[in-house]
Design a protein around this motif. Structure first.
Motif, PDB file in Angstrom:
ATOM      1  N   GLU A   1       0.835  -1.202   0.000  1.00 30.46           N
ATOM      2  CA  GLU A   1       0.000   0.000   0.000  1.00 30.46           C
ATOM      3  C   GLU A   1       0.871   1.254   0.000  1.00 30.46           C
ATOM      4  O   GLU A   1       0.641   2.187  -0.768  1.00 30.46           O
ATOM      5  N   GLY A   2       1.897   1.238   0.847  1.00 31.28           N
ATOM      6  CA  GLY A   2       2.804   2.380   0.893  1.00 31.28           C
ATOM      7  C   GLY A   2       3.475   2.617  -0.449  1.00 31.28           C
ATOM      8  O   GLY A   2       3.462   3.727  -0.984  1.00 31.28           O
TER       9      GLY A   2
ATOM     10  N   LEU B   1      -6.426   3.073  -4.700  1.00 30.36           N
ATOM     11  CA  LEU B   1      -5.531   1.917  -4.582  1.00 30.36           C
ATOM     12  C   LEU B   1      -5.150   1.697  -3.127  1.00 30.36           C
ATOM     13  O   LEU B   1      -5.020   0.569  -2.653  1.00 30.36           O
ATOM     14  N   SER B   2      -4.985   2.806  -2.426  1.00 34.66           N
ATOM     15  CA  SER B   2      -4.673   2.725  -1.015  1.00 34.66           C
ATOM     16  C   SER B   2      -5.780   1.972  -0.276  1.00 34.66           C
ATOM     17  O   SER B   2      -5.528   1.057   0.508  1.00 34.66           O
ATOM     18  N   ALA B   3      -7.023   2.348  -0.563  1.00 39.29           N
ATOM     19  CA  ALA B   3      -8.158   1.651   0.051  1.00 39.29           C
ATOM     20  C   ALA B   3      -8.143   0.178  -0.327  1.00 39.29           C
ATOM     21  O   ALA B   3      -8.436  -0.699   0.490  1.00 39.29           O
ATOM     22  N   LEU B   4      -7.783  -0.118  -1.568  1.00 39.20           N
ATOM     23  CA  LEU B   4      -7.766  -1.510  -2.016  1.00 39.20           C
ATOM     24  C   LEU B   4      -6.846  -2.356  -1.134  1.00 39.20           C
ATOM     25  O   LEU B   4      -7.235  -3.397  -0.620  1.00 39.20           O
ATOM     26  N   TRP B   5      -5.612  -1.876  -0.926  1.00 42.10           N
ATOM     27  CA  TRP B   5      -4.646  -2.696  -0.179  1.00 42.10           C
ATOM     28  C   TRP B   5      -5.000  -2.787   1.292  1.00 42.10           C
ATOM     29  O   TRP B   5      -4.799  -3.813   1.932  1.00 42.10           O
ATOM     30  N   ILE B   6      -5.538  -1.691   1.854  1.00 42.32           N
ATOM     31  CA  ILE B   6      -5.937  -1.751   3.254  1.00 42.32           C
ATOM     32  C   ILE B   6      -7.094  -2.734   3.432  1.00 42.32           C
ATOM     33  O   ILE B   6      -7.158  -3.492   4.391  1.00 42.32           O
ATOM     34  N   LEU B   7      -8.004  -2.756   2.455  1.00 40.32           N
ATOM     35  CA  LEU B   7      -9.138  -3.668   2.586  1.00 40.32           C
ATOM     36  C   LEU B   7      -8.741  -5.105   2.269  1.00 40.32           C
ATOM     37  O   LEU B   7      -9.380  -6.043   2.751  1.00 40.32           O
TER      38      LEU B   7
ATOM     39  N   LEU C   1       8.681   7.190   5.565  1.00 41.79           N
ATOM     40  CA  LEU C   1       8.626   6.637   6.915  1.00 41.79           C
ATOM     41  C   LEU C   1       7.520   5.586   7.026  1.00 41.79           C
ATOM     42  O   LEU C   1       7.714   4.506   7.581  1.00 41.79           O
ATOM     43  N   VAL C   2       6.348   5.924   6.473  1.00 43.74           N
ATOM     44  CA  VAL C   2       5.223   4.995   6.522  1.00 43.74           C
ATOM     45  C   VAL C   2       5.590   3.697   5.811  1.00 43.74           C
ATOM     46  O   VAL C   2       5.312   2.591   6.287  1.00 43.74           O
ATOM     47  N   THR C   3       6.253   3.827   4.665  1.00 44.78           N
ATOM     48  CA  THR C   3       6.624   2.639   3.908  1.00 44.78           C
ATOM     49  C   THR C   3       7.734   1.857   4.604  1.00 44.78           C
ATOM     50  O   THR C   3       7.714   0.632   4.624  1.00 44.78           O
TER      51      THR C   3
END
Lengths: 518, 376
Positions: free
Chosen positions: A101-102, A141-147, B65-67
């Motif tokens: 996600e990052g 995409l961020s939401a995709l990976w978190i979900l 940092l988050v990554t």
């Protein structure tokens, strides 16, 4: 023994910080697309008002975006600080979607969001439009990976237990990516984000229309929100989360708890409109039922039964008994007996190891559990029905109201008659809190409904906590609540202030407060 | 390209090191600039210029940092679990500034009131100083060892409190990281500004450069000669899964210099670090600000490499039970996870670098008093 205070404080802290984070995320998801649509119209038609719209709603987007970013870091850190055994036990799988996600999404949206704000004078129209779309893509995409990570907690596929390392390990990344629960959740969550973004624009535009100011600006914003919003609310409802409840045991438990359904009913099951579910008595008081409806929604068929909680508890009791065997064999393995017979025996029962761990609350050795303790553990293997039952009904109720609003808004907008329908404008303004109420309730249904598991059927929540003192958690909880409350007050103040001022904050000289009266 | 488990474990040390270098080089600019903003900028306009220097890029920079945290979670889950819970209060002190900074930057210029802006300027400055300092303190504690052990279920148990983390030795590490990040920010601001701000900044470059050189050299010699270091005595086959408490670790004075004796090439890292800072220093004086910034970025990379090289193969030494220390061999994820994550990183990180570079290029040039559309 399990320190209940520590467990409860850790859960409270996670719940509060997640619910708080989720005040900002849906608006980011939705508003990003609204901005992209508005700017696309600007690039296609060249009308400057659409650029002003993109920039004004972008200002509100900025106030919200920073809060979403800041509060997300808390959640990431908490897996290590407060849920350290969880982090060790499933990090091999759970860490993967977070890291990707990052790399894939969070970098994209955060790097380009700077250009969205600072790049107006430095990019061509097409370049800037591409940046806006990429910000929207990145946030989704961020939401995709978190979900995908969250879907795995609900329905943990593609994984196995390794007794050498004492943790769950990855078997198949594609299983985790294509997890049906995660896919359903993703669609449901981002679509509800679009609803949040559109109601936000709709309600504030309605306020300008009602005040009779910046009419051209407000009508166009209203139109974009009404169109995109109607499509979104329909996908939230039609592609609703319900289809995910037929997959996996814990999802089935959740479904039965949502309905306060204790007995298995012959198909198709009835839907309980009102009731007071009671876990102690294992019944739902004052239940008011509509026949057939639940069976149709939940199973999408007329002959598949929906299993009631009492039967699920009975099933769990059997699994707990197998789980005790698995735990006993694991002790043997750890003591050094790695004969093929022990390993084979363990492999046949290890899928129920998690159920054995449920007994840790009652007896640390698990294998010496009494019949009474097994019975207690089985009874605690389902969540409290009452909060889920009501959170679900509030969510659905809010959803129906929003559907009505969007149908009306779309209809009168198509008739080009919105500004004269004062009651509709007032309805739109009053609807502003609805998407947030629905989203927070949806989170409660999904995550409280997963209890007592952190990872469904694998790791009980109470085992996941760090071995820290309750006072440390109290310290962090207290400081986070203080900080979050202060920030929320400031952010709401700024939001209201900028929403009231409207597009005049762009200082283009074209809007209401800049020309005296209209 | 299929690597064996041992190679993968080593590659992941390099990748996580690279992510930390990325954060220190990029995010360090923002932390430093936030810290310095009220001191460099005397008037509101000057402060806004400083903020607008980092405005377009700080959101993206902090994702390093988050990554990095996400990558540690995925590649070294035991480190994530153990370090974060053992250093609970220290992490809280890092977290609160990280939460406060984004809204601070965003809210500050939204209202014209002078009191409002002064209040946020204080907040923003503190949220720059505190993490920049604490990152060093946490790093310093790694060399002393952190109090934790595992029970037979691999539950980690911490002991010790916040103040045991603060010793003269670890505070020196804090000074070290704070000064190099302030230096990094100063060089960046020198490059992005002109006029009176530029004049002020060039003075700070001098003091932070000297402060870093002194604190770094003292910290490095102290670590190698006066600290009880750790040494891996025996470990089972590192090409397989290894349980942390199955190995043997010994402790002794000057053990942290063992890697340098074994691989003298390692001396290059600290020496180059000092060298690049001196070069940056000189280039700043002759106003070659861009190259000075690059040189200092290389110094930061060398600093982190030197720290990791000294610790190698340890990640998280345990002062209470040295055998339970975490190393790159026994703190890692399964082979499959490391393989998949390697692929993901190899594909995605170059893309990230690509668009980050593009953003920097689009926003190039001095930030002057004339406000552009969208500035703070």
């Amino acid at each position: 023994m399990i320190d209940d205070t520590l467990v409860n404080l850790s859960r409270l802290q996670f719940a509060l910080t997640a619910l708080y984070h989720f005040l900002f995320v849906p608006l980011t998801l939705g508003l990003a697309f609204v901005l992209a649509i508005m700017e696309s119209v600007y690039v296609m038609t060249g009308k400057i008002i659409y650029k002003d719209m993109t920039r004004f709603w972008g200002k509100l987007f900025a106030i919200n975006f920073a809060m979403g970013v800041a509060t997300g870091i808390t959640l990431e850190f908490q897996f290590g600080t407060n849920w350290s055994y969880y982090a060790h036990y499933v990090g091999d799988i759970f860490g993967v979607p977070l890291a990707i996600e990052g790399l894939m999404a969070f970098f994209l949206e955060s790097t380009l969001v700077g250009l969205f704000f600072f790049g107006w004078d430095r990019l061509t129209r097409i370049q800037h439009l591409a940046v806006t779309w990429l910000v929207a893509l990145g946030s989704n995409l961020s939401a995709l990976w978190i979900l995908i990570a969250n879907g795995w907690m609900q329905y943990p596929v593609g994984t196995h237990f390794n007794f050498e390392t004492m943790r769950m390990e990855l078997s198949s990344l594609s299983d985790i990516f294509f997890n049906p629960v995660a896919q359903v959740k993703f669609v449901h969550t981002v679509a509800s984000g679009y609803v949040t973004g559109t109601i936000f624009v709709l309600a504030i535009s309605a306020y300008y229309l009602l005040k009779g100011r910046d009419l051209a600006f407000a009508k166009r914003s209203f139109a974009v929100a009404a169109g995109f919003g109607l499509a979104s609310i329909l996908s939230v409802i039609v592609l609703g989360d319900e289809s995910g409840y037929s997959i996996g045991t814990v999802q089935k438990v959740k479904l039965a708890a949502i309905e306060g359904m204790w007995e298995t009913e012959p198909a198709p099951a009835s839907f309980t409109v009102f009731g007071i579910p009671d876990n102690e008595m294992q019944m739902t008081h004052y239940a008011l039922k509509i026949p057939y409806v639940l069976g149709l929604i939940a199973t999408r068929s007329i002959d598949e039964p929906v299993i009631g909680l009492k039967d699920l508890i009975a099933q769990h009791e059997e699994k707990i008994k197998t789980g005790i065997k698995a735990y006993g064999l694991l002790q043997k393995l750890k003591a050094g007996d790695k004969s093929e017979r022990t390993i084979d025996a363990f492999n046949t029962v290890k899928n129920n190891l998690g159920y054995g761990l449920l007994l840790k609350r009652y007896t640390p050795n698990v294998v010496d559990a009494t019949t009474e303790q097994i019975h207690q553990a089985a009874k605690s293997s389902i969540p409290k029905s009452f909060p889920i039952f009501w959170a679900f009904r509030i969510m659905v109720g809010a959803g129906m109201l929003m559907l009505l609003l969007f149908i009306l808004a779309f209809y009168y907008n198509a008739k080009r008659n919105v500004e004269n329908k004062k009651w509709l404008l007032k309805f739109a303004i009053c609807s502003l809190p609805l998407p947030w109420i629905a989203a927070e309730c949806g989170w409660i249904v999904a995550e409280y409904g997963r209890q007592p598991w952190a990872i469904a059927e694998i790791l009980p929540t109470f085992l996941g906590v760090s071995s820290i003192s309750s006072s440390q958690v109290l310290l962090s909880l207290g400081s986070l609540i203080a900080l979050y409350t202060a920030l929320l007050v400031v952010e709401l103040y700024l939001m209201f202030k900028y929403a009231r001022l409207g597009p005049s904050t762009l200082e283009t000289g074209r809007y209401y407060f800049e020309r005296g009266s209209k | 390209m299929i690597f064996d488990y041992e190679t993968l474990k080593f590659i992941w040390l390099l990748l996580i090191g690279a992510l930390f270098i990325g954060f220190a080089v990029m995010g360090g600019v923002d932390l430093g600039a936030c810290a310095l903003m009220p001191f460099i900028g005397k008037t509101d306009d000057e402060r806004r210029i400083v903020l607008n220097c980092i405005g377009p890029t700080w959101e993206g920079n902090q994702v390093w940092l988050v990554t990095a945290a996400g990558a540690i979670f995925a590649a070294w889950p035991l480190v994530y679990a153990t370090a974060f819970s053992t250093l609970y209060v220290a992490l809280l002190l890092v977290l609160i500034p990280l939460i406060l900074r984004p809204p601070g930057l965003d809210f500050r210029s939204k209202l014209p009131s002078a009191r409002w802006r002064t209040f946020w300027d204080c907040c923003i400055s503190i949220t720059g100083f505190l993490p920049a300092f604490l990152f060093g303190v946490v790093f310093g504690n790694l060399f002393i060892g952190i109090p934790f052990y595992y029970d037979k279920n691999m539950v980690s148990h911490p002991s010790g409190d916040l103040f045991s983390l603060l010793t003269p030795f670890t505070l020196l590490f804090g000074v070290c990281s704070l000064s190099i990040l302030l230096l990094q920010a100063s060089l960046f601001l020198q490059h992005k500004t002109d006029g009176v701000i530029n004049e002020r900044i060039r003075k700070t470059v001098r003091s932070f450069g000297l402060l870093f050189l002194v604190s770094f050299i003292v910290a490095w010699i102290w670590t190698l000669t006066r600290i009880e270091g750790y040494q891996l005595f025996s470990i089972s086959d590192v090409n397989e899964s290894v349980i942390p408490y199955s190995k043997q670790v010994i402790q002794g004075l000057s053990y942290w210099s063992n890697n340098y004796e074994r691989y003298p090439l390692g001396y290059l890292a600290p020496i180059l670090c000092v060298g690049f800072v001196i070069i940056a220093f000189i280039l700043s004086i002759v106003r070659w600000s861009r190259t000075a910034f690059v040189s200092n970025s290389l110094a930061i990379a060398c600093l982190i490499i030197a720290a990791l090289f000294t610790l190698y193969p340890f990640i998280l030494p345990s002062v209470s039970f040295p055998n339970h220390s975490l190393t790159i061999w026994d703190a890692t994820s399964s082979k499959l996870t490391l393989t998949w994550m390697l692929w993901a990183t190899l594909i995605l990180l170059p893309i990230v670098l690509g668009y980050t570079g593009w953003v920097i290029r689009v926003m190039r040039g001095k930030v002057t008093a004339i406000p552009e559309t969208g500035s703070y």
